[in-house]
Scaffold this motif. Structure first.
Motif, PDB file in Angstrom:
ATOM      1  N   PRO A 137      13.671  -1.785  -9.097  1.00 20.73           N
ATOM      2  CA  PRO A 137      14.775  -1.133  -8.365  1.00 20.73           C
ATOM      3  C   PRO A 137      14.283   0.053  -7.543  1.00 20.73           C
ATOM      4  O   PRO A 137      13.353   0.766  -7.941  1.00 20.73           O
ATOM      5  CB  PRO A 137      15.719  -0.694  -9.493  1.00 20.73           C
ATOM      6  N   LEU A 138      14.931   0.288  -6.427  1.00 18.13           N
ATOM      7  CA  LEU A 138      14.499   1.335  -5.503  1.00 18.13           C
ATOM      8  C   LEU A 138      14.412   2.696  -6.187  1.00 18.13           C
ATOM      9  O   LEU A 138      13.467   3.470  -5.967  1.00 18.13           O
ATOM     10  CB  LEU A 138      15.470   1.397  -4.315  1.00 18.13           C
ATOM     11  N   ALA A 139      15.384   3.012  -7.035  1.00 17.97           N
ATOM     12  CA  ALA A 139      15.424   4.323  -7.676  1.00 17.97           C
ATOM     13  C   ALA A 139      14.258   4.534  -8.633  1.00 17.97           C
ATOM     14  O   ALA A 139      13.950   5.680  -9.000  1.00 17.97           O
ATOM     15  CB  ALA A 139      16.747   4.504  -8.418  1.00 17.97           C
ATOM     16  N   GLU A 140      13.614   3.453  -9.056  1.00 17.63           N
ATOM     17  CA  GLU A 140      12.529   3.559 -10.033  1.00 17.63           C
ATOM     18  C   GLU A 140      11.147   3.500  -9.391  1.00 17.63           C
ATOM     19  O   GLU A 140      10.137   3.528 -10.087  1.00 17.63           O
ATOM     20  CB  GLU A 140      12.668   2.450 -11.075  1.00 17.63           C
ATOM     21  N   ARG A 141      11.095   3.418  -8.071  1.00 17.44           N
ATOM     22  CA  ARG A 141       9.800   3.329  -7.390  1.00 17.44           C
ATOM     23  C   ARG A 141       9.285   4.724  -7.025  1.00 17.44           C
ATOM     24  O   ARG A 141      10.069   5.624  -6.737  1.00 17.44           O
ATOM     25  CB  ARG A 141       9.923   2.494  -6.113  1.00 17.44           C
ATOM     26  N   THR A 142       7.962   4.846  -6.980  1.00 14.80           N
ATOM     27  CA  THR A 142       7.329   6.092  -6.555  1.00 14.80           C
ATOM     28  C   THR A 142       6.431   5.803  -5.365  1.00 14.80           C
ATOM     29  O   THR A 142       5.386   5.150  -5.515  1.00 14.80           O
ATOM     30  CB  THR A 142       6.496   6.707  -7.682  1.00 14.80           C
ATOM     31  N   PRO A 143       6.813   6.259  -4.160  1.00 10.20           N
ATOM     32  CA  PRO A 143       5.964   6.020  -2.993  1.00 10.20           C
ATOM     33  C   PRO A 143       4.653   6.785  -3.090  1.00 10.20           C
ATOM     34  O   PRO A 143       4.488   7.689  -3.915  1.00 10.20           O
ATOM     35  CB  PRO A 143       6.820   6.525  -1.823  1.00 10.20           C
ATOM     36  N   ALA A 144       3.720   6.431  -2.231  1.00 11.35           N
ATOM     37  CA  ALA A 144       2.437   7.134  -2.154  1.00 11.35           C
ATOM     38  C   ALA A 144       2.687   8.610  -1.848  1.00 11.35           C
ATOM     39  O   ALA A 144       3.675   8.970  -1.196  1.00 11.35           O
ATOM     40  CB  ALA A 144       1.573   6.514  -1.068  1.00 11.35           C
ATOM     41  N   PRO A 145       1.793   9.486  -2.302  1.00 17.33           N
ATOM     42  CA  PRO A 145       2.002  10.919  -2.066  1.00 17.33           C
ATOM     43  C   PRO A 145       1.961  11.275  -0.586  1.00 17.33           C
ATOM     44  O   PRO A 145       1.228  10.663   0.198  1.00 17.33           O
ATOM     45  CB  PRO A 145       0.840  11.565  -2.825  1.00 17.33           C
ATOM     46  N   THR A 146       2.758  12.254  -0.215  1.00 18.28           N
ATOM     47  CA  THR A 146       2.736  12.761   1.155  1.00 18.28           C
ATOM     48  C   THR A 146       1.424  13.505   1.381  1.00 18.28           C
ATOM     49  O   THR A 146       0.730  13.888   0.423  1.00 18.28           O
ATOM     50  CB  THR A 146       3.904  13.717   1.397  1.00 18.28           C
ATOM     51  N   PRO A 147       1.048  13.768   2.629  1.00 18.63           N
ATOM     52  CA  PRO A 147      -0.159  14.568   2.864  1.00 18.63           C
ATOM     53  C   PRO A 147      -0.126  15.921   2.158  1.00 18.63           C
ATOM     54  O   PRO A 147      -1.136  16.390   1.638  1.00 18.63           O
ATOM     55  CB  PRO A 147      -0.177  14.719   4.386  1.00 18.63           C
TER      56      PRO A 147
ATOM     57  N   THR B 177       0.816  -1.221   0.000  1.00 21.98           N
ATOM     58  CA  THR B 177       0.000   0.000   0.000  1.00 21.98           C
ATOM     59  C   THR B 177       0.846   1.264   0.000  1.00 21.98           C
ATOM     60  O   THR B 177       0.381   2.336  -0.428  1.00 21.98           O
ATOM     61  CB  THR B 177      -0.954   0.002   1.214  1.00 21.98           C
ATOM     62  N   TYR B 178       2.089   1.195   0.444  1.00 20.78           N
ATOM     63  CA  TYR B 178       2.952   2.372   0.450  1.00 20.78           C
ATOM     64  C   TYR B 178       3.331   2.817  -0.959  1.00 20.78           C
ATOM     65  O   TYR B 178       3.895   3.907  -1.143  1.00 20.78           O
ATOM     66  CB  TYR B 178       4.202   2.107   1.277  1.00 20.78           C
ATOM     67  N   TYR B 179       3.051   1.950  -1.943  1.00 24.29           N
ATOM     68  CA  TYR B 179       3.323   2.302  -3.339  1.00 24.29           C
ATOM     69  C   TYR B 179       2.054   2.365  -4.188  1.00 24.29           C
ATOM     70  O   TYR B 179       2.088   2.874  -5.296  1.00 24.29           O
ATOM     71  CB  TYR B 179       4.302   1.298  -3.941  1.00 24.29           C
ATOM     72  N   THR B 180       0.970   1.845  -3.672  1.00 21.03           N
ATOM     73  CA  THR B 180      -0.264   1.807  -4.461  1.00 21.03           C
ATOM     74  C   THR B 180      -1.306   2.819  -3.989  1.00 21.03           C
ATOM     75  O   THR B 180      -2.257   3.115  -4.729  1.00 21.03           O
ATOM     76  CB  THR B 180      -0.881   0.407  -4.419  1.00 21.03           C
ATOM     77  N   ALA B 181      -1.170   3.352  -2.770  1.00 24.20           N
ATOM     78  CA  ALA B 181      -2.154   4.300  -2.249  1.00 24.20           C
ATOM     79  C   ALA B 181      -2.128   5.601  -3.058  1.00 24.20           C
ATOM     80  O   ALA B 181      -1.079   6.052  -3.529  1.00 24.20           O
ATOM     81  CB  ALA B 181      -1.891   4.595  -0.778  1.00 24.20           C
ATOM     82  N   THR B 182      -3.289   6.220  -3.203  1.00 27.27           N
ATOM     83  CA  THR B 182      -3.431   7.440  -3.984  1.00 27.27           C
ATOM     84  C   THR B 182      -3.570   8.654  -3.071  1.00 27.27           C
ATOM     85  O   THR B 182      -3.707   8.537  -1.848  1.00 27.27           O
ATOM     86  CB  THR B 182      -4.677   7.350  -4.875  1.00 27.27           C
ATOM     87  N   ALA B 183      -3.569   9.815  -3.695  1.00 26.96           N
ATOM     88  CA  ALA B 183      -3.793  11.053  -2.943  1.00 26.96           C
ATOM     89  C   ALA B 183      -5.149  11.032  -2.265  1.00 26.96           C
ATOM     90  O   ALA B 183      -5.297  11.488  -1.115  1.00 26.96           O
ATOM     91  CB  ALA B 183      -3.681  12.250  -3.884  1.00 26.96           C
ATOM     92  N   ALA B 184      -6.145  10.490  -2.956  1.00 30.59           N
ATOM     93  CA  ALA B 184      -7.490  10.402  -2.373  1.00 30.59           C
ATOM     94  C   ALA B 184      -7.480   9.510  -1.142  1.00 30.59           C
ATOM     95  O   ALA B 184      -8.170   9.790  -0.149  1.00 30.59           O
ATOM     96  CB  ALA B 184      -8.471   9.875  -3.416  1.00 30.59           C
ATOM     97  N   ASP B 185      -6.687   8.428  -1.187  1.00 26.11           N
ATOM     98  CA  ASP B 185      -6.593   7.543  -0.021  1.00 26.11           C
ATOM     99  C   ASP B 185      -5.997   8.287   1.172  1.00 26.11           C
ATOM    100  O   ASP B 185      -6.482   8.169   2.305  1.00 26.11           O
ATOM    101  CB  ASP B 185      -5.713   6.326  -0.348  1.00 26.11           C
ATOM    102  N   VAL B 186      -4.944   9.060   0.927  1.00 29.88           N
ATOM    103  CA  VAL B 186      -4.295   9.798   2.007  1.00 29.88           C
ATOM    104  C   VAL B 186      -5.261  10.813   2.607  1.00 29.88           C
ATOM    105  O   VAL B 186      -5.383  10.925   3.841  1.00 29.88           O
ATOM    106  CB  VAL B 186      -3.015  10.491   1.498  1.00 29.88           C
ATOM    107  N   ARG B 187      -5.984  11.538   1.751  1.00 29.28           N
ATOM    108  CA  ARG B 187      -6.938  12.533   2.267  1.00 29.28           C
ATOM    109  C   ARG B 187      -8.058  11.859   3.063  1.00 29.28           C
ATOM    110  O   ARG B 187      -8.468  12.338   4.126  1.00 29.28           O
ATOM    111  CB  ARG B 187      -7.528  13.336   1.105  1.00 29.28           C
TER     112      ARG B 187
END
Length: 740
Positions: A719-729, A513-523
């Motif tokens: 690879p770690l450098a190619e991953r995009t984590p979920a958006p910050t708040p 979920t740290y890579y699949t969660a969306t901005a809407a999920d965070v809000r």
């Protein structure tokens, strides 16, 4: 100056190899070199060798394309050796501190002998220093150089090449003694002593050998016969006397009889092995041989007569006696338990249901953690597999709609535990659960280990007192698969739980979920928690202390909230071990000082909602690092915790961010902005490289495809450098909310 070539041969030794290599590299460059031989490993052993090769010029690595017999693997390493003396060790062994210095001194004072033999200890999970039994043998030779002709008792030394130092040119001259062995090291161990003209003894312990935790397999046992043929030929050439031949003969027959008792040998192979052992008995029997007077004497007689039928009859009779005694003991022990589990015994008679999977997490607390992530992915990729969750009665109201569940101890519980093809848990199932042949057990674990785990806890009384480690390993012995988030965990699990299992280096499914969660999920999560837009949410998630009976927050939370002001809000989560009784957080929550999230089911959602993490030694830091958000480590009692609980590394040195040793430090770190400064970001980047290795958002999919669907070509780790984590708040707030 004496130089050493330490030749480390390793097969699937990832849990032990670091200690082995570190122990061999204690001498400076020019005095020692290490030649690593990766003998066809299927785990991370080869990668560990390469890691040391890249950072230390003293290390050279040979990767064998397939597993070779032990002698051939050692020979591959010896080809590259440049030292005066060769020391052969296994990747699970470790040299004791000062061993190489002491051996160098012994070589010098004895005038560079052919071989130096030394003492060692054996290491088992229950005892790290089991005496070899060889100490008494060193008394005879003393400090003088000798040959085995004068001291035949030395042929009783533990037959391994790891307890002797061999001069390089002696090895080259007698290469045939060191390169032909498989299964057991009879020829190099005894042959090196029989061929050497000058031997020195060192009566100190120089090596710790890892004791195997599973019975030795019978594979390769026929290699014993050419090894002993070569030994007898060597004794003939050397004119070895009767005393030596008697020692070799008795050891040979003892070993042959042991092989005949090993599990896994087909009847045809056992009969053939007995026939050839009988031939050797008659061919090499000393003229003054006397048959032992005990039960072994009967076995000797069977070999001497070539009576395989008689030997099998003797073994069957002994096995029946042992079985009757064992069953009587077990029946007495289990009588009370079976009385309450008769339903389970009945269900065990039914066939396994290939389309049934049982899930549990945190001792049946609810639908959560990695088992929940695997469950969700399984429903998507293999909807035909029925899922049942084990949930304690108190957690039933929280079970999501549509989830099938059973309560522990009920009749249906025993039915699904007996019949399910798949068993998935992040802890162990109870002792009462029997792992049937054909069932598949997936252990997901529930964190990356900083603190000592499994048998590694034994030296630390704060956690090991009263623990039945035999029972623990029996439970762990049910695992087929162990899911891992990084190589650090993979290595630790193998050593801390020394039972056979396959490591799935796929990442922790709960971290997807740290890579699949969306901005809407965070809000959405922040709104649910009551975090006002624009406020910085700090998740405070400490772990428990084994030396504390109850939990009291080590931070003055009211003072911290007051110091940080209205720009921040504290989300405080007490450890689940303290979920009974009145929480010290309730009043602070009621007054609006903090938000108490101790009973919030998903730690992952709390992490997504937060701007930063404050923790001490909780494994949540390893998972949280996937988000690439600031982490502050509050290590006010690090010295006490590390000594009483035991740790695998110094967190104050390898931390995911700024380290605070007091309340004042925490307040300063946040008020100054250090918590999200460049130095903290650099530490976090290094931490992520080491501990976020396999987490990329597809761990659950890989587990489902491999375990449940039987696919081996699972999606590779990004690879770690190619991953995009979920958006910050902050990023999530900037994303427009979709209309409607």
């Amino acid at each position: 100056m004496t130089t050493f070539s330490v030749i480390v041969t390793a097969l699937d030794a990832q849990g032990y190899l670091r200690e082995c290599l570190d122990s061999a590299l204690r001498l400076p460059a020019g005095e020692v070199e290490v030649i690593g031989v990766d003998n066809g490993s299927t785990d991370a052993t080869g990668a560990l060798f390469d890691e040391y090769d890249e950072r230390d010029a003293r290390v050279t690595v040979v990767h064998l394309p397939r597993r070779l017999p032990a002698g051939a693997a050692r020979a591959a390493g010896a080809e590259l050796a440049n030292g005066d003396y060769l020391l052969f060790v296994d990747g699970r062994d470790a040299l004791v501190e000062g061993a190489l210095e002491a051996l160098a001194e012994r070589v010098t004072e004895t005038g560079r002998p052919d071989v130096v033999v030394f003492d060692h200890v054996r290491s088992h999970w229950s005892n790290s220093a089991i005496a070899s039994g060889d100490a008494r043998l060193f008394a005879g030779p003393g400090r003088e150089v000798f040959s085995v002709t004068a001291h035949p008792e030395l042929l009783h030394l533990t037959p391994t090449v790891a307890n002797r130092l061999v001069r390089a040119d002696f090895f080259a001259a007698h290469r045939e003694l060191f390169t032909q062995d498989e299964y057991a090291e009879v020829l190099p161990a005894l042959g090196s002593l029989l061929a050497a003209d000058r031997i020195a003894a060192h009566d100190q312990i120089c090596l710790r050998r890892s004791e195997p935790d599973t019975p030795q397999a019978a594979e390769g046992q026929f290699n014993l016969f050419p090894q002993y043929d070569a030994l007898w030929a060597l004794m003939d050439r050397r004119g070895v006397g009767k005393a030596h031949r008697a020692v070799v003969f008795s050891g040979m027959i003892r070993r042959y009889l042991k092989v005949l008792t090993l599990p896994g040998m087909a009847d045809r192979d056992q009969a053939e092995f007995f026939r050839r052992a009988s031939e050797h008995f008659l061919r090499y029997k000393p003229a003054d041989y006397t048959r032992p007077s005990n039960l072994n004497g009967v076995r000797h007689a069977m070999l001497e007569r070539g009576s395989y039928v008689g030997y099998r009859a003797l073994q069957t009779a002994n096995r029946k006696r042992r079985t009757v005694r064992s069953l009587a003991v077990k029946a007495k022990k289990k009588a009370g338990q079976y009385a309450t589990e008769s339903a389970y015994r009945e269900q065990l008679r039914h066939p396994i249901e290939e389309d049934l999977a049982v899930f549990s997490a945190y001792w049946d607390r609810g639908v959560t953690c990695s088992p929940a992530a695997i469950s969700a992915q399984l429903a998507e990729l293999a909807p035909g597999i029925r899922q049942v969750w084990v949930v304690r009665r108190a957690g039933v109201p929280l079970v999501p709609a549509g989830i099938d569940y059973v309560v522990p101890g009920t009749r249906r519980y025993w039915s699904v535990m007996a019949r399910a093809k798949y068993l998935v848990n992040n802890v162990n199932f109870p002792d009462s659960v029997i792992k049937r042949p054909g069932q598949i057990h997936v252990q997901t674990h529930h964190g990356t280990p900083l603190k000592r785990m499994g048998i590694d806890q034994i030296p630390f009384p704060a956690t090991s007192r009263g623990v039945d480690y035999d029972a623990l390993l029996e439970r762990c012995g049910r695992w087929d698969y162990s899911v891992s988030a990084n190589r650090h965990s993979t290595e630790i699990w193998e050593r801390a739980y020394p039972v056979p299992f396959t490591s799935l280096d796929y990442g922790y499914p709960r971290n997807d979920t740290y890579y699949t969660a969306t901005a809407a999920d965070v809000r959405r999560i922040r709104e649910r928690l009551g975090v006002a837009p624009g406020r910085k949410a700090l998740l405070y998630a400490p772990t428990h202390r084994d030396y504390e009976a109850t939990w009291t927050p080590r931070l003055d939370l009211e003072r911290l909230a007051r110091t940080l002001g209205d720009d921040f809000v504290l989300l405080v989560r007490g450890h689940y071990f303290y979920d009974r009784g009145l929480s010290p957080l309730e009043e602070l929550h009621r007054r609006g000082v903090i938000i108490d999230v101790s009973r919030y089911d998903s730690v992952e959602e709390l992490a997504l909602a937060s701007d930063a993490l404050i923790t001490d030694y909780s494994s949540v830091m390893f998972d949280y690092a996937n988000l690439d958000r600031p982490v502050v480590v509050f290590a006010d009692d690090w010295e006490t915790y590390s000594v009483t609980r035991g740790v695998y590394f110094d967190l104050t040195e390898l931390s995911p961010g700024a380290v605070a040793r007091s309340q004042e430090d925490v307040e300063r770190i946040f008020r100054s902005g250090e918590w999200r400064g460049e130095a903290a970001a650099a530490k976090r980047a290094e931490f992520r490289r080491k501990f976020c290795e396999f987490d990329d958002g597809r761990a659950a999919e890989r587990v489902v495809r491999h375990v449940f669907l039987g696919e081996h070509g699972v999606p590779p780790v990004v690879p770690l450098a190619e991953r995009t984590p979920a958006p910050t708040p902050e990023q999530a707030a900037a994303v427009p909310t979709p209309a409607g």
